[in-house]
Design a protein around this motif. Structure first.
Motif, mmCIF file in Angstrom:
data_model
loop_
_atom_site.group_PDB
_atom_site.id
_atom_site.type_symbol
_atom_site.label_atom_id
_atom_site.label_comp_id
_atom_site.label_asym_id
_atom_site.label_seq_id
_atom_site.Cartn_x
_atom_site.Cartn_y
_atom_site.Cartn_z
ATOM 1 N N GLU A 59 -6.200 2.439 -7.207
ATOM 2 C CA GLU A 59 -6.634 3.451 -6.255
ATOM 3 C C GLU A 59 -7.712 2.868 -5.345
ATOM 4 O OE1 GLU A 59 -8.834 7.746 -6.337
ATOM 5 O OE2 GLU A 59 -7.350 7.362 -7.904
ATOM 6 N N TYR A 107 0.563 5.873 -0.458
ATOM 7 C CA TYR A 107 -0.281 7.031 -0.697
ATOM 8 C C TYR A 107 0.542 8.142 -1.304
ATOM 9 C CZ TYR A 107 1.469 9.239 3.608
ATOM 10 O OH TYR A 107 2.264 9.795 4.580
ATOM 11 N N ASN A 134 -5.889 14.903 3.441
ATOM 12 C CA ASN A 134 -4.777 14.427 4.265
ATOM 13 C C ASN A 134 -5.060 14.789 5.719
ATOM 14 O OD1 ASN A 134 -2.123 14.850 5.719
ATOM 15 N ND2 ASN A 134 -1.387 13.925 3.826
ATOM 16 N N ASN A 154 -4.870 6.971 -1.859
ATOM 17 C CA ASN A 154 -4.374 5.691 -1.353
ATOM 18 C C ASN A 154 -4.440 4.670 -2.480
ATOM 19 O OD1 ASN A 154 -3.992 6.413 1.485
ATOM 20 N ND2 ASN A 154 -6.182 6.716 1.439
ATOM 21 N N ARG A 214 0.851 -1.190 0.000
ATOM 22 C CA ARG A 214 0.000 0.000 0.000
ATOM 23 C C ARG A 214 0.880 1.231 0.000
ATOM 24 N NH1 ARG A 214 -4.300 -1.636 4.744
ATOM 25 N NH2 ARG A 214 -4.901 -3.631 3.815
ATOM 26 N N GLN A 258 -5.291 13.225 -0.350
ATOM 27 C CA GLN A 258 -4.446 12.027 -0.303
ATOM 28 C C GLN A 258 -5.078 10.936 -1.153
ATOM 29 O OE1 GLN A 258 -2.901 10.937 3.574
ATOM 30 N NE2 GLN A 258 -3.512 8.821 3.221
ATOM 31 N N ARG A 303 -9.689 8.300 -1.839
ATOM 32 C CA ARG A 303 -9.180 9.676 -1.835
ATOM 33 C C ARG A 303 -9.866 10.395 -0.688
ATOM 34 N NH1 ARG A 303 -7.536 12.392 -7.254
ATOM 35 N NH2 ARG A 303 -6.881 10.554 -8.428
#
Length: 66
Positions: free
Chosen positions: A44, A25, A50, A60, A23, A58, A47
């Protein structure tokens, strides 16, 4: 080329360690990073703002390792 080589190195180490998934980001503004990760099989997963900087979205991403 360095980004691709680094991803391949990390993926091999994680695979050798028996990890089922990687994983990561990144910032949504880093579109070249997102494209690189997608080209290497990362998907993805979400989102969101952050947690430390609400002005940054962010992204991920995750990649299953076989």
């Amino acid at each position: 080329g360095n980004g691709s080589r680094l991803l391949e190195w990390v993926e091999q180490r994680a695979h050798d360690a028996g990890m089922p998934e990687l994983r990561l980001y990144t910032n949504a503004r880093m579109t070249r990073n997102i494209s690189l990760y997608a080209a290497h099989g990362y998907l993805e997963t979400s989102r969101h703002p952050n947690p430390r900087r609400a002005d940054i979205t962010q992204v991920n991403m995750a990649k299953p390792l076989s």
